[in-house]
Design a protein around this motif. Structure first.
Motif, PDB file in Angstrom:
ATOM      1  N   LYS A  50      40.674  45.270  50.554  1.00  0.00           N
ATOM      2  CA  LYS A  50      39.781  44.783  49.504  1.00  0.00           C
ATOM      3  C   LYS A  50      40.553  44.565  48.196  1.00  0.00           C
ATOM      4  N   ILE A  51      41.454  45.489  47.884  1.00  0.00           N
ATOM      5  CA  ILE A  51      42.278  45.328  46.690  1.00  0.00           C
ATOM      6  C   ILE A  51      43.119  44.065  46.801  1.00  0.00           C
ATOM      7  N   ASN A  52      43.690  43.842  47.966  1.00  0.00           N
ATOM      8  CA  ASN A  52      44.531  42.659  48.165  1.00  0.00           C
ATOM      9  C   ASN A  52      43.729  41.367  48.017  1.00  0.00           C
ATOM     10  N   ALA A  53      42.511  41.362  48.583  1.00  0.00           N
ATOM     11  CA  ALA A  53      41.661  40.169  48.469  1.00  0.00           C
ATOM     12  C   ALA A  53      41.325  39.895  47.005  1.00  0.00           C
ATOM     13  N   GLN A  54      41.011  40.954  46.259  1.00  0.00           N
ATOM     14  CA  GLN A  54      40.719  40.815  44.835  1.00  0.00           C
ATOM     15  C   GLN A  54      41.950  40.305  44.081  1.00  0.00           C
ATOM     16  N   PHE A  55      43.109  40.858  44.427  1.00  0.00           N
ATOM     17  CA  PHE A  55      44.378  40.493  43.798  1.00  0.00           C
ATOM     18  C   PHE A  55      44.696  39.013  44.026  1.00  0.00           C
ATOM     19  N   GLU A  56      44.571  38.567  45.268  1.00  0.00           N
ATOM     20  CA  GLU A  56      44.887  37.172  45.579  1.00  0.00           C
ATOM     21  C   GLU A  56      43.913  36.217  44.896  1.00  0.00           C
ATOM     22  N   ALA A  57      42.644  36.613  44.815  1.00  0.00           N
ATOM     23  CA  ALA A  57      41.662  35.780  44.110  1.00  0.00           C
ATOM     24  C   ALA A  57      41.999  35.689  42.622  1.00  0.00           C
ATOM     25  N   GLU A  58      42.469  36.804  42.061  1.00  0.00           N
ATOM     26  CA  GLU A  58      42.848  36.839  40.645  1.00  0.00           C
ATOM     27  C   GLU A  58      44.060  35.941  40.393  1.00  0.00           C
ATOM     28  N   LEU A  59      45.027  35.993  41.299  1.00  0.00           N
ATOM     29  CA  LEU A  59      46.210  35.151  41.151  1.00  0.00           C
ATOM     30  C   LEU A  59      45.850  33.665  41.257  1.00  0.00           C
ATOM     31  N   LYS A  60      44.978  33.357  42.204  1.00  0.00           N
ATOM     32  CA  LYS A  60      44.543  31.971  42.379  1.00  0.00           C
ATOM     33  C   LYS A  60      43.841  31.464  41.136  1.00  0.00           C
ATOM     34  N   ASP A  67      52.310  29.580  47.676  1.00  0.00           N
ATOM     35  CA  ASP A  67      53.461  30.239  48.295  1.00  0.00           C
ATOM     36  C   ASP A  67      53.878  31.493  47.529  1.00  0.00           C
ATOM     37  N   THR A  68      53.680  31.467  46.205  1.00  0.00           N
ATOM     38  CA  THR A  68      53.983  32.652  45.395  1.00  0.00           C
ATOM     39  C   THR A  68      52.975  33.750  45.663  1.00  0.00           C
ATOM     40  N   ILE A  69      51.703  33.370  45.818  1.00  0.00           N
ATOM     41  CA  ILE A  69      50.664  34.356  46.154  1.00  0.00           C
ATOM     42  C   ILE A  69      51.006  35.041  47.469  1.00  0.00           C
ATOM     43  N   LYS A  70      51.488  34.267  48.423  1.00  0.00           N
ATOM     44  CA  LYS A  70      51.873  34.826  49.718  1.00  0.00           C
ATOM     45  C   LYS A  70      53.028  35.814  49.549  1.00  0.00           C
ATOM     46  N   ASP A  71      53.997  35.461  48.694  1.00  0.00           N
ATOM     47  CA  ASP A  71      55.149  36.333  48.464  1.00  0.00           C
ATOM     48  C   ASP A  71      54.737  37.633  47.768  1.00  0.00           C
ATOM     49  N   MET A  72      53.659  37.570  46.982  1.00  0.00           N
ATOM     50  CA  MET A  72      53.216  38.738  46.207  1.00  0.00           C
ATOM     51  C   MET A  72      52.179  39.577  46.940  1.00  0.00           C
ATOM     52  N   ALA A  73      51.804  39.193  48.126  1.00  0.00           N
ATOM     53  CA  ALA A  73      50.731  39.868  48.855  1.00  0.00           C
ATOM     54  C   ALA A  73      50.997  41.369  49.006  1.00  0.00           C
ATOM     55  N   TYR A  84      54.123  46.843  45.449  1.00  0.00           N
ATOM     56  CA  TYR A  84      53.241  45.791  44.938  1.00  0.00           C
ATOM     57  C   TYR A  84      51.857  46.357  44.642  1.00  0.00           C
ATOM     58  N   LEU A  85      51.415  47.271  45.509  1.00  0.00           N
ATOM     59  CA  LEU A  85      50.121  47.923  45.289  1.00  0.00           C
ATOM     60  C   LEU A  85      50.152  48.725  43.991  1.00  0.00           C
ATOM     61  N   ALA A  86      51.247  49.449  43.770  1.00  0.00           N
ATOM     62  CA  ALA A  86      51.368  50.266  42.558  1.00  0.00           C
ATOM     63  C   ALA A  86      51.469  49.388  41.310  1.00  0.00           C
ATOM     64  N   THR A  87      52.170  48.264  41.429  1.00  0.00           N
ATOM     65  CA  THR A  87      52.326  47.356  40.280  1.00  0.00           C
ATOM     66  C   THR A  87      50.992  46.765  39.876  1.00  0.00           C
ATOM     67  N   TYR A  88      50.217  46.355  40.856  1.00  0.00           N
ATOM     68  CA  TYR A  88      48.910  45.769  40.558  1.00  0.00           C
ATOM     69  C   TYR A  88      47.909  46.830  40.105  1.00  0.00           C
ATOM     70  N   GLY A  89      48.000  48.011  40.695  1.00  0.00           N
ATOM     71  CA  GLY A  89      46.995  49.036  40.444  1.00  0.00           C
ATOM     72  C   GLY A  89      47.189  49.844  39.180  1.00  0.00           C
ATOM     73  N   GLY A  90      48.367  49.743  38.548  1.00  0.00           N
ATOM     74  CA  GLY A  90      48.617  50.513  37.340  1.00  0.00           C
ATOM     75  C   GLY A  90      48.552  49.654  36.090  1.00  0.00           C
ATOM     76  N   SER A  91      48.515  50.311  34.936  1.00  0.00           N
ATOM     77  CA  SER A  91      48.439  49.560  33.683  1.00  0.00           C
ATOM     78  C   SER A  91      49.809  49.202  33.142  1.00  0.00           C
ATOM     79  N   HIS A  92      50.842  50.003  33.485  1.00  0.00           N
ATOM     80  CA  HIS A  92      52.192  49.725  33.020  1.00  0.00           C
ATOM     81  C   HIS A  92      53.203  49.972  34.133  1.00  0.00           C
ATOM     82  N   VAL A  93      54.306  49.223  34.078  1.00  0.00           N
ATOM     83  CA  VAL A  93      55.391  49.366  35.045  1.00  0.00           C
ATOM     84  C   VAL A  93      56.686  49.523  34.263  1.00  0.00           C
ATOM     85  N   ASN A  94      57.522  50.473  34.675  1.00  0.00           N
ATOM     86  CA  ASN A  94      58.803  50.652  34.001  1.00  0.00           C
ATOM     87  C   ASN A  94      59.870  51.097  34.977  1.00  0.00           C
TER      88      ASN A  94
END
Length: 243
Positions: A50-60, A67-73, A84-94
């Motif tokens: 479900k998170i992935n579906a939401q993520f891909e819809a947001e990217l679209k 092709d980039t959406i596919k690479d970021m899945a 990728y899950l942690a990057t999308y699910g968090g507020s900051h990445v370092n």
């Protein structure tokens, strides 16, 4: 479990978690088989889907190319990309250092940085050298304090620059070597008492205290092959005894 709807739960999640990526190597970013997660944690896999579906819809919606959406899945159908899950699910990445954080943006997680530039920041974290030295190496800590004439280096790492002139002080260099030898002697005793291993304290020690990722185990395997070969050549073991 707590009665939150999806949007509220996701909002809390993304405001709660941040992600520190500890590597730049793609092969070290953990990827788990979806079949394994589905077998052990079926509800988790449903949530990830479900998170992935939401993520891909947001990217679209942001106009990201297909092709980039596919690479970021996050979820590919066969596997789950944890970074990728942690990057999308968090507020900051370092990263763990300024250069590391920059390379995450420029290379390892570039697609994410392009879409979410505000997520990426730098926080130099972990155990500071002064704290590690103070707690883990009391002999060296005492010598540093003696050499500097103060223990304020514990809270001000810049003071360690004061040791540079002492590199030419024969007496200090001898004391430094004595600290290293004493530490190695202590470790040899520890290894013998706890593991029954005999180590020559006059050899070079290369020690890693952490979990070993798969890609690092390859290096250890090569070292084992070299060691075994040396044992065969020296006659210490017979080739036919090697399994």
């Amino acid at each position: 479990e707590y009665g939150y709807d999806w949007d509220t739960a996701w909002s809390i999640t993304t405001k709660t978690f941040n992600y520190t990526c500890h590597t730049l190597l793609p092969e070290a970013l953990e990827v788990w088989p979806a079949s394994l997660i589905g077998e052990l944690l079926p509800r988790h896999l449903e949530i990830i889907e479900k998170i992935n579906a939401q993520f891909e819809a947001e990217l679209k919606a942001k106009g990201v190319a297909a092709d980039t959406i596919k690479d970021m899945a996050i979820y590919t159908g066969d596997s789950v990309r944890m970074a990728y899950l942690a990057t999308y699910g968090g507020s900051h990445v370092n990263g763990v250092a300024e250069l590391h954080s920059q390379l995450l943006k420029d290379v390892t997680l570039k697609n994410f940085s392009d879409v979410y530039p505000d997520k990426f920041t730098n926080v130099t974290n972990g155990v500071t050298p002064r704290r590690f030295v103070k707690l883990a190496n009391p002999r060296l800590s005492d010598l540093i304090t003696e050499g500097l004439g103060t223990d304020k280096w514990v809270s001000d790492l810049e003071l360690l620059k004061g040791l540079e002139p002492l590199a030419k002080d024969d007496e200090f260099v001898k004391k430094f070597a004595a600290v290293k030898k004493a530490n190695k002697h202590a470790f040899v005793g520890f290894a013998k008492d706890h593991y029954g291993i005999d180590i020559d304290e006059n050899t070079l020690f290369n020690t890693m205290v952490k979990r070993l990722h798969e890609y690092k185990r390859q290096s250890l395997k090569i070292l084992a092959v070299i060691s075994t070969y040396a044992d065969i050549k020296s006659g210490k073991v017979k080739a036919e005894d090697i399994t």
